[in-house]
Scaffold this motif. Structure first.
Motif, short mmCIF file in Angstrom:
data_model
loop_
_atom_site.label_atom_id
_atom_site.label_comp_id
_atom_site.label_asym_id
_atom_site.label_seq_id
_atom_site.Cartn_x
_atom_site.Cartn_y
_atom_site.Cartn_z
N HIS A 18 34.09 43.23 -0.44
CA HIS A 18 34.85 41.98 -0.44
C HIS A 18 34.23 40.96 0.50
N SER A 19 34.39 39.68 0.19
CA SER A 19 33.83 38.63 1.05
C SER A 19 34.76 38.21 2.18
N TYR A 20 35.99 38.66 2.16
CA TYR A 20 36.97 38.22 3.17
C TYR A 20 36.97 39.11 4.40
N GLN A 21 37.33 38.51 5.53
CA GLN A 21 37.52 39.25 6.78
C GLN A 21 38.77 40.13 6.69
N GLU A 22 39.79 39.64 6.00
CA GLU A 22 41.09 40.34 5.88
C GLU A 22 41.54 40.33 4.42
N PRO A 23 40.89 41.14 3.56
CA PRO A 23 41.28 41.12 2.15
C PRO A 23 42.69 41.67 1.93
N VAL A 24 43.34 41.17 0.88
CA VAL A 24 44.66 41.66 0.48
C VAL A 24 44.44 42.83 -0.48
N ILE A 25 44.83 44.03 -0.06
CA ILE A 25 44.71 45.23 -0.87
C ILE A 25 46.06 45.93 -0.81
N ARG A 26 46.60 46.30 -1.97
CA ARG A 26 47.91 46.98 -2.01
C ARG A 26 47.80 48.24 -2.86
N GLU A 36 45.39 23.13 9.93
CA GLU A 36 45.77 22.83 8.55
C GLU A 36 45.78 24.11 7.70
N LEU A 37 46.69 24.13 6.74
CA LEU A 37 46.76 25.20 5.77
C LEU A 37 45.60 25.08 4.79
N ARG A 38 44.90 26.18 4.54
CA ARG A 38 43.83 26.18 3.53
C ARG A 38 44.42 26.57 2.18
N PRO A 90 43.69 30.07 9.11
CA PRO A 90 43.00 30.88 10.10
C PRO A 90 43.59 30.68 11.50
N LEU A 91 43.74 31.79 12.21
CA LEU A 91 44.24 31.78 13.58
C LEU A 91 43.12 32.14 14.55
N ASP A 92 43.42 32.14 15.86
CA ASP A 92 42.43 32.56 16.85
C ASP A 92 41.88 33.93 16.49
N GLY A 93 40.56 34.07 16.56
CA GLY A 93 39.91 35.33 16.24
C GLY A 93 39.43 35.42 14.81
#
Length: 151
Positions: free
Chosen positions: A105-113, A73-75, A62-65
């Motif tokens: 989705h539960s994520y703020q930034e889900p991966v969708i392609r 740390e990497l999650r 996670p970054l700022d915002g």
């Protein structure tokens, strides 16, 4: 070739959209319910057709915002899967499905392609005598598994 499709004796290769997303395994049923409310994901005489990968580990920081706040740390999140399914080549439908995935989705930034693909669709020919079909070899895997569990 990808823009036109083609046919063989038994099937058609049809231009479709391959949609995939990553999510915690626990979220998949909720997300897929939102998807099939818009598109039945039909293939011949089957619906709700999708593929779900085995559990993997998602990696991010996670970054700022970010809702979690910035971290150094990497999650590493175990139990994440990838789900893929096919849609008709219809941008308006794809937009509604992507929005439904995002909202469920539960994520703020889900991966969708989304990718254009050629995908097989059976012509529905009578192949009951084909020795390679499941009904002529091992039978229905679900019924066979149930019998083994009872034993």
């Amino acid at each position: 070739m990808i823009d036109s499709g083609f046919e063989t004796t038994s099937l058609r290769m049809t231009l479709l959209l391959l949609v995939s997303f990553q999510a915690p395994a626990a979220d998949v049923d909720r997300i897929m319910d939102a998807v099939v409310a818009l598109a039945p994901l039909a293939m011949g005489k089957y619906d709700r057709n999708a593929y779900q990968s085995a559990h993997g580990i998602e990696r991010y920081r996670p970054l700022d915002g970010a809702a979690a706040g910035a971290e150094t740390e990497l999650r590493r999140r175990p139990g994440t899967v990838e789900v893929s399914f096919e849609l008709p080549d219809d941008q308006a439908l794809a937009a509604r499905v992507v929005e439904a995935i995002f909202q469920a989705h539960s994520y703020q930034e889900p991966v969708i392609r989304i990718q254009p693909i050629l995908a097989s669709r059976s012509k529905g020919l009578d192949d009951r005598a084909n020795p390679n079909r499941w009904w002529n070899t091992t039978g229905d895997w679900k019924k066979v598994a149930a019998v083994k569990e009872e034993a």
